[in-house]
Write an enzyme that holds these catalytic residues in place. Sequence first.
Site, PDB file in Angstrom:
ATOM      1  N   ASP A 272       0.909  -1.205  -0.076  1.00  0.00           N
ATOM      2  CA  ASP A 272       0.087   0.029   0.087  1.00  0.00           C
ATOM      3  C   ASP A 272       0.872   1.233   0.047  1.00  0.00           C
ATOM      4  OD1 ASP A 272      -1.986   2.181   0.279  1.00  0.00           O
ATOM      5  OD2 ASP A 272      -2.537   1.467   2.499  1.00  0.00           O
ATOM      6  N   LYS A 279       1.629   8.010   0.672  1.00  0.00           N
ATOM      7  CA  LYS A 279       2.044   7.890   1.951  1.00  0.00           C
ATOM      8  C   LYS A 279       3.507   8.676   1.874  1.00  0.00           C
ATOM      9  CE  LYS A 279      -0.248   3.612   3.685  1.00  0.00           C
ATOM     10  NZ  LYS A 279      -1.144   4.257   4.389  1.00  0.00           N
ATOM     11  N   ARG A 353     -10.870   0.035   2.616  1.00  0.00           N
ATOM     12  CA  ARG A 353     -12.255  -0.055   2.719  1.00  0.00           C
ATOM     13  C   ARG A 353     -13.002  -0.303   1.345  1.00  0.00           C
ATOM     14  NH1 ARG A 353     -12.112   5.428   5.652  1.00  0.00           N
ATOM     15  NH2 ARG A 353     -10.221   4.328   6.378  1.00  0.00           N
TER      16      ARG A 353
HETATM   17  N1  BES Z   1      -2.939   0.236   5.294  1.00  0.00           N
HETATM   18  C1  BES Z   1      -3.438   1.469   5.884  1.00  0.00           C
HETATM   19  C2  BES Z   1      -3.641   1.686   7.444  1.00  0.00           C
HETATM   20  C3  BES Z   1      -2.472   1.321   8.266  1.00  0.00           C
HETATM   21  C4  BES Z   1      -1.893   2.240   8.744  1.00  0.00           C
HETATM   22  C5  BES Z   1      -1.827   0.045   8.610  1.00  0.00           C
HETATM   23  C6  BES Z   1      -0.672   2.133   9.746  1.00  0.00           C
HETATM   24  C7  BES Z   1      -0.773  -0.263   9.268  1.00  0.00           C
HETATM   25  C8  BES Z   1      -0.292   0.738   9.878  1.00  0.00           C
HETATM   26  C9  BES Z   1      -4.574   1.902   5.214  1.00  0.00           C
HETATM   27  O1  BES Z   1      -4.819   1.558   3.915  1.00  0.00           O
HETATM   28  C10 BES Z   1      -4.610   3.365   5.384  1.00  0.00           C
HETATM   29  O2  BES Z   1      -3.817   3.896   4.659  1.00  0.00           O
HETATM   30  N2  BES Z   1      -5.480   3.969   6.009  1.00  0.00           N
HETATM   31  C11 BES Z   1      -5.515   5.302   6.246  1.00  0.00           C
HETATM   32  C12 BES Z   1      -6.994   5.988   5.957  1.00  0.00           C
HETATM   33  C13 BES Z   1      -7.068   7.455   5.650  1.00  0.00           C
HETATM   34  C14 BES Z   1      -6.308   7.864   4.574  1.00  0.00           C
HETATM   35  C15 BES Z   1      -8.541   7.946   5.841  1.00  0.00           C
HETATM   36  C16 BES Z   1      -5.054   5.998   7.495  1.00  0.00           C
HETATM   37  O3  BES Z   1      -5.349   5.247   8.574  1.00  0.00           O
HETATM   38  O4  BES Z   1      -4.222   7.180   7.605  1.00  0.00           O
HETATM   39 ZN    ZN Z   2      -3.989  -0.104   3.276  1.00  0.00          ZN
HETATM   40 MN    MN Z   3      -4.085   2.846   2.657  1.00  0.00          MN
END
Ligand code: BES
Ligand code: ZN
Ligand code: MN
Length: 501
Positions: A272, A279, A353
């Site tokens: 991801d 990110k 999601r």
């Molecule tokens: N895979 C990530 C969530 C994650 C964060 C897993 C840290 C393990 C450690 C997920 O896809 C994500 O990026 N979530 C975002 C959502 C936001 C953009 C609404 C998040 O939690 O920051």
């Molecule tokens: Zn993710």
């Molecule tokens: Mn993500």
Amino acid sequence: MKISTSAAAPATANVDMLAVAVAKPVALEGAVAELDRALGGTIGRLVKAGEIRGTAGQVTVLHTEGKGVRARRVAVVGLGKRLTADAESVRNAAGAAVRSLAGVRGRTLAFVLDGLPVDAAVAARCAVDGAVIGSYRFDRFKTSKTADRPKPPTGLVLLSQERAAGAAGRRAAVAAEAVNRARDLQHMPPNLLGPEQLAERARAIAAAHPAMRVEVWDEKKIAARGMGAFAAVAQASSRPARLIVLRHTPRSTARAARNVVLGMVGKGLTFDSGGYSLKPATAMTGMKFDMSGAAAVLEASDAIAQLQLPLKFVTVVGATENMIDTNAMRVDDVVTAANGKTIEISNTDAEGRLVLADCLHHARSLGATHMVDLATLTGGVVVALGDYHAGLMGRDQEWIDRIMAAGEAAGEHTWQLPLHETYKRLFRSDIADMANSSTMRMAQAPYAGQFLQEFAGDGAWAHLDIAGTADLARSRGDYVGKGGSGFGVRLLVELAEALCG
Ligand code: BES
Ligand code: ZN
Ligand code: MN
């Protein structure tokens, strides 16, 4: 690791190390007293001298040198305070024992179960958890001389007078070995494990069980079947997505589970990057672990089938990467999910999601009556709960309670977070039915859960946000150690057993 049980006297166990756990304050009774006598009072003297105290994690290794005990070494392992010692203390004691075994380059361990603060069946499963999970290493990519590194233990002998210990230990071993296989999948680097490799693993699992069938869709079929949310995430990747389905239809099903089809859904993002909502570099590290939910549901499926549990289940994994490309989904795009709902992409990093939305709908359409999804879904759950409890949300409190109870029994802890209509405010969109993210920095995990609920159909459903528990950047200091934890495998196996009544 070969697990066996024996009712013989601990002093006769033919192993590299014989482990006996003691609580604080240390009492010389039962097997400890027996071993103390066989060793000519050494344990008692060390207790008196304050060297053996029973504190959690303390391991004192005594060399027996042929004196009254067959094993070459006796390890006295601390359980922690007598009043608070519990199942988790036993897991940790067994974990400490196997680490100490590796330290002296031994391969076989015997663990005394009688006298522990839990009943024999619980003690057996906890000793197995601690030994199997505690001895896990992932060194496939280390090229230095393997002779320098400890080899994994080959045998664990559970020493108990109780008959229940044997069966419990063997069952626990099936689940714990599945945990370690899930960890292997987790640790695989994303250049070597993509969606197709997860599908390969699913095919291998299905091939091993006559009651199981596998179906894999490629990225074209995913789009053609109307899974517009999943397809949007997948469209940027040169490693094509896979929708993986495992179905278990045993010849007979348990009375209690006659009308149950367990649905297990896993987020399988093999990497991801965040997509165009990229990110930052520090947050991208470790995003190979974004397939931890998939790893857990696949290996739990394998374990449940191996145990021949009389339960129907359907496992759905959405496997893809979240990448950048001229063909990637954009922020502001609108996509249509398999259930017909439209979603405005407000953040391409809220991709889990989107994938799960279509997978949940699919699992329900395949007949799942009771669903649970596992996903490393939000950074918010890490902030809220840390690395010991997974966030548990869902509809149908009875189902949520069963999942929490299964996790407690299995050593995988959860904590319930709320779902509520009010969180729908957070995913209002001006032009579509909903948006996939919110700029409000609040309730990230419940928001994501509330979003998923829109796609879970009717009936029991629960969501486990395992972002904090699936990969442990640092060790918690317990038997699990650091790195991928395989979180969810044991919980799911326990849940499946409980459903069979
Ligand atoms: N895979 C990530 C969530 C994650 C964060 C897993 C840290 C393990 C450690 C997920 O896809 C994500 O990026 N979530 C975002 C959502 C936001 C953009 C609404 C998040 O939690 O920051
Ligand atoms: Zn993710
Ligand atoms: Mn993500």
